[in-house]
Design a protein around this motif. Structure first.
Motif, PDB file in Angstrom:
ATOM      1  N   ALA A  71       1.146  -1.061   0.103  1.00  0.00           N
ATOM      2  CA  ALA A  71       0.063  -0.090  -0.394  1.00  0.00           C
ATOM      3  C   ALA A  71       1.023   1.576   0.339  1.00  0.00           C
ATOM      4  O   ALA A  71       0.908   2.322  -0.822  1.00  0.00           O
ATOM      5  CB  ALA A  71      -1.007   0.115   1.087  1.00  0.00           C
ATOM      6  N   ARG A  72       1.702   1.255   0.995  1.00  0.00           N
ATOM      7  CA  ARG A  72       3.130   2.532   0.688  1.00  0.00           C
ATOM      8  C   ARG A  72       3.487   2.218  -0.229  1.00  0.00           C
ATOM      9  O   ARG A  72       3.703   3.896  -0.959  1.00  0.00           O
ATOM     10  CB  ARG A  72       4.115   2.782   1.429  1.00  0.00           C
ATOM     11  CG  ARG A  72       4.511   3.204   2.174  1.00  0.00           C
ATOM     12  CD  ARG A  72       3.984   4.633   2.377  1.00  0.00           C
ATOM     13  NE  ARG A  72       3.378   5.087   3.150  1.00  0.00           N
ATOM     14  CZ  ARG A  72       4.055   5.087   4.330  1.00  0.00           C
ATOM     15  NH1 ARG A  72       5.765   5.787   4.407  1.00  0.00           N
ATOM     16  NH2 ARG A  72       3.749   5.950   5.401  1.00  0.00           N
ATOM     17  N   ALA A  73       3.731   1.296  -1.132  1.00  0.00           N
ATOM     18  CA  ALA A  73       4.794   1.816  -2.330  1.00  0.00           C
ATOM     19  C   ALA A  73       3.977   1.893  -3.288  1.00  0.00           C
ATOM     20  O   ALA A  73       3.953   2.624  -4.126  1.00  0.00           O
ATOM     21  CB  ALA A  73       5.206  -0.165  -2.431  1.00  0.00           C
ATOM     22  N   ALA A  79      -0.516   6.636  -7.005  1.00  0.00           N
ATOM     23  CA  ALA A  79      -1.486   5.211  -7.618  1.00  0.00           C
ATOM     24  C   ALA A  79      -2.957   6.421  -6.666  1.00  0.00           C
ATOM     25  O   ALA A  79      -2.578   7.229  -5.969  1.00  0.00           O
ATOM     26  CB  ALA A  79      -2.082   4.214  -6.422  1.00  0.00           C
ATOM     27  N   GLY A  80      -3.677   6.274  -7.679  1.00  0.00           N
ATOM     28  CA  GLY A  80      -5.270   7.465  -7.169  1.00  0.00           C
ATOM     29  C   GLY A  80      -6.097   6.672  -6.369  1.00  0.00           C
ATOM     30  O   GLY A  80      -7.020   7.348  -5.481  1.00  0.00           O
ATOM     31  N   ILE A  94      -5.299  -0.190   5.835  1.00  0.00           N
ATOM     32  CA  ILE A  94      -4.616   0.174   4.552  1.00  0.00           C
ATOM     33  C   ILE A  94      -4.173   0.960   4.244  1.00  0.00           C
ATOM     34  O   ILE A  94      -3.860   2.712   3.384  1.00  0.00           O
ATOM     35  CB  ILE A  94      -5.518  -0.561   3.116  1.00  0.00           C
ATOM     36  CG1 ILE A  94      -5.025  -1.699   3.650  1.00  0.00           C
ATOM     37  CG2 ILE A  94      -4.568  -0.595   1.910  1.00  0.00           C
ATOM     38  CD1 ILE A  94      -6.620  -2.659   2.303  1.00  0.00           C
ATOM     39  N   GLU A  95      -5.498   1.990   4.609  1.00  0.00           N
ATOM     40  CA  GLU A  95      -5.707   3.781   4.814  1.00  0.00           C
ATOM     41  C   GLU A  95      -4.064   4.258   4.831  1.00  0.00           C
ATOM     42  O   GLU A  95      -3.372   4.895   4.601  1.00  0.00           O
ATOM     43  CB  GLU A  95      -6.321   4.288   4.798  1.00  0.00           C
ATOM     44  CG  GLU A  95      -8.060   4.020   3.929  1.00  0.00           C
ATOM     45  CD  GLU A  95      -9.538   4.395   4.617  1.00  0.00           C
ATOM     46  OE1 GLU A  95     -10.711   4.125   4.122  1.00  0.00           O
ATOM     47  OE2 GLU A  95      -9.415   4.771   5.900  1.00  0.00           O
ATOM     48  N   GLU A  96      -4.088   3.846   6.443  1.00  0.00           N
ATOM     49  CA  GLU A  96      -2.607   4.519   6.829  1.00  0.00           C
ATOM     50  C   GLU A  96      -1.905   3.588   6.508  1.00  0.00           C
ATOM     51  O   GLU A  96      -0.607   5.103   7.041  1.00  0.00           O
ATOM     52  CB  GLU A  96      -2.879   3.626   9.151  1.00  0.00           C
ATOM     53  CG  GLU A  96      -4.424   3.802   9.144  1.00  0.00           C
ATOM     54  CD  GLU A  96      -4.322   2.937  10.654  1.00  0.00           C
ATOM     55  OE1 GLU A  96      -3.542   2.236  10.776  1.00  0.00           O
ATOM     56  OE2 GLU A  96      -4.979   4.285  12.099  1.00  0.00           O
TER      57      GLU A  96
END
Length: 257
Positions: A71-73, A79-80, A94-96
């Motif tokens: 997710a961070r990558a 990514a939008g 995932i948001e964090e």
């Protein structure tokens, strides 16, 4: 790039095949050099990369323990929005991990997506709107059917449709073995058992009648089917399925805690 699939395993490749057939422009990020070579050979027109690249949206098809890093990558790559198919990892996590505000949609698909007959459920994160859900539906719809549920119900989805193919495979094994015990050669027993499951499933999906109505239609009073069903009830098959789905759902909750 319109879409980036992060993870080129079996599920990632299933999505790749379905989306290519639907005419989507996409790339695949896969850390394994050997797997990248396999994908490049099988899909010469698809960009296969080692690390995420910029894309309008990214689909995370990685193990739960790798979701935060992925997710961070993808967020760092630009990514939008994100669609995650990892079991047990919440949209909030995932948001964090993304480190910036991104629409996140979480999904629970299943392995029949490999033959474009999957069943998936999706749930929105705090920043995901109708457009994001429609985007996720379009992606997963390339390999099966999609329903929307609150995220609190995804553990139940995991226990039912996520783990469900394994339950059906056990039934298939048992039916074929029963045919052998009754005197059929194994090859014929397997052909008849597997096609019976496929045909019954198609009747359920395409016929419009309830399972109870379909069962009643093939159960004559005092007949062979009634005798077989009596044994299934005597051995608690119905209760076993109820307990299996419940146990799998509870385990999903434990893994996501």
């Amino acid at each position: 790039m319109e879409l980036l699939i992060v993870g080129g395993g079996r599920m990632g490749e299933a999505l790749l095949g379905g989306l290519l057939a639907a005419g989507r422009e996409l790339a695949v990020a896969e850390v394994s050099p050997a797997r990248r070579e396999e994908l490049a050979a099988a899909y010469p027109d698809v960009e296969i990369v080692e690390t995420p690249i910029a894309a309008d949206g990214a689909v995370l098809v990685v193990k739960p323990g790798d979701v935060a890093e992925a997710a961070r990558a993808v967020a760092d790559a630009g990514a939008g929005r994100i669609l995650s198919v990892a079991a047990g990892v919440t949209t909030r996590a995932i948001e964090e991990a993304a480190g910036r505000t991104l629409p996140v949609v979480r999904a629970m698909p299943n392995t029949p997506a490999l033959v474009r007959a999957g069943a998936a459920a999706i749930s929105p994160g705090s920043a995901a709107g109708e457009d994001d859900l429609a985007w996720a539906e379009e992606i997963l719809g390339a390999v099966g059917v999609v329903v929307r549920v609150p995220e609190t119900q995804l553990d139940a989805v995991t226990g039912l449709s996520g783990s469900g193919p394994a339950y059906v495979f056990v039934v298939a094994e048992a039916m074929a073995e029963a045919g052998v015990l009754a005197g059929l050669p194994r090859a014929e027993a397997e052909t008849l058992a597997f096609q019976t499951l496929l045909g019954a499933a198609r009747l359920l999906v395409e016929g419009g009648d309830s399972p109870a109505a379909l069962r009643a239609a093939v159960t004559s009073p005092g007949g062979t089917t009634a005798a077989g069903l009596r044994e299934l009830e005597r051995h608690g098959v119905r209760a076993a399925f109820l307990e299996a789905v419940t146990a799998a759902a509870e385990r999903s909750r434990e893994l996501g805690a």
